[in-house]
Write a protein that holds these residues in place. Structure first.
Motif, short mmCIF file in Angstrom:
data_model
loop_
_atom_site.label_atom_id
_atom_site.label_comp_id
_atom_site.label_asym_id
_atom_site.label_seq_id
_atom_site.Cartn_x
_atom_site.Cartn_y
_atom_site.Cartn_z
N SER A 1 44.68 46.41 38.32
CA SER A 1 43.90 45.14 38.48
C SER A 1 44.52 43.99 39.05
O SER A 1 43.99 43.27 39.66
CB SER A 1 43.68 44.68 36.81
OG SER A 1 42.99 45.53 36.10
N HIS B 1 45.82 44.45 41.93
CA HIS B 1 45.64 44.65 43.22
C HIS B 1 44.10 44.30 43.51
O HIS B 1 43.68 44.33 44.64
CB HIS B 1 45.74 46.09 43.35
CG HIS B 1 47.13 46.64 43.54
ND1 HIS B 1 47.86 46.85 44.70
CD2 HIS B 1 47.94 47.01 42.74
CE1 HIS B 1 49.15 47.15 44.61
NE2 HIS B 1 49.23 47.17 43.08
N GLY B 2 43.40 43.70 42.59
CA GLY B 2 42.00 43.14 42.73
C GLY B 2 41.09 44.24 42.97
O GLY B 2 39.85 43.97 43.47
#
Length: 322
Positions: free
Chosen positions: A108, A110-111
């Motif tokens: 998460s 890392h987007g």
């Protein structure tokens, strides 16, 4: 110029890198280029292995010199974060998390979308063979399982570079074999794997190249056999031979320039040979056997491996720190 840029983007490069912690030396004047595949860092505790790894991950910055990770400076943490996976040797888990939550929560950062994070988390957990334990709390895992879930986290975002500090610690023999197999698969997929380990025979087996380090200095680097030939030219290779007429064999080969020493085993069923020219000795061995009708049971190099290279080079450079 285009070729140089392309190489830079596919290699890890240290250019005259030094790191000091106050007056304490971490590493000094490191010049190193690491291509894709498995590169193992070998040295005693305190030799500088972890310092090299921390420099590659951007956790610390060099005192002097330059580092490039596939064309990226470690001082650019956001870009480096996407390219590098790191698995340290110490446990650190948020309280109450399951293995799956531990891996997914990292993704998460890392987007990734929720769906993509779920897919990548399960793929990584499957690769380390922890599907059945994924929904159990990490606190209930064995040491080996905790090691594998940390490895899953480090590979989940599919980095191009893996930094693995003692990744085989705590694994049982079957899990070690599976982990080494995974490393080989990742290397075949074009990834860089930088591994430190004290299990020298496994390093020997899995590595494409080794970097021998002691007291902050690189002693040698390259393929295991290449390092031996380059750095141990004056150190006689030991070979043990089991045969039916060891005394006669010793007398026949001892006159050769390639043989430094020939000594009988205690059981008098074989002998130790020391040679500075293994190729010449093996040719001599074949000739003596054929001409004299001897029966050779086995021929085994005693020190033709990473363990011998490591101990010889470390010993000849003053030993390591504890």
């Amino acid at each position: 110029m285009e070729s140089q840029i392309s190489n830079l983007k596919s290699e890890i490069v240290f250019e005259d890198v030094s790191k000091f912690y106050g007056e304490i030396l971490g590493v000094n004047r490191v010049n190193l280029t690491i291509a894709p595949g498995i590169t193992s860092l070998v040295g005693p505790n305190g030799s500088g292995k972890t310092t090299l790894m921390n420099l590659m991950t951007g956790l610390i910055q060099p005192t002097r010199g330059r580092i490039s990770i596939l064309g990226i400076e470690p001082s650019d943490p956001q870009e480096l974060f996407r390219k590098v996976g790191y698995c340290g040797q110490f446990d650190s888990f948020p309280k109450g998390m399951t293995g799956y939550e531990f891996v997914k929560s990292f993704l998460s950062v890392h987007g990734l979308s929720n769906k993509e994070a779920e897919e990548k988390a399960w793929r990584a957990i499957e690769r380390v063979d922890l599907i059945d334990a994924a929904h159990r709390k990490v606190a209930a895992y064995s040491k080996g399982m905790r090691q594998r879930i940390r490895l899953a986290q480090s590979i989940a975002h599919e980095p191009a570079v893996m930094i693995l500090d003692e990744p085989l610690n705590g694994l049982d023999p079957m899990a070690r074999a599976e982990t080494i197999r995974l490393f080989r698969q990742l290397a075949q997929e074009g990834q860089h794997l930088i591994v430190s380990s004290h299990i020298l025979h496994e390093v020997d087996k899995m590595s494409d190249r080794v970097v021998l380090i002691n007291n902050g200095y690189i002693l040698a680097e390259g393929g295991v056999m290449g390092v031996r030939e380059e750095k141990m030219e004056e150190h006689p290779m030991q070979i043990t031979i089991r045969c039916d007429r060891p005394q006669e064999f010793a007398a026949r080969v001892f006159a050769s320039d390639s043989v430094v020493e020939a000594a009988l085993h205690e059981d008098r069923q074989g002998l130790f040979i020391k040679t500075r020219n293994a190729d010449a000795f093996y040719q001599l061995l074949n000739r003596v056997v054929v001409e004299n009708g001897m029966n050779i049971e086995s021929v085994s190099p005693v020190d033709d491996d990473l363990n011998a290279v490591y101990h010889y080079l470390i010993g000849s450079n003053g030993g390591g720190q504890s």
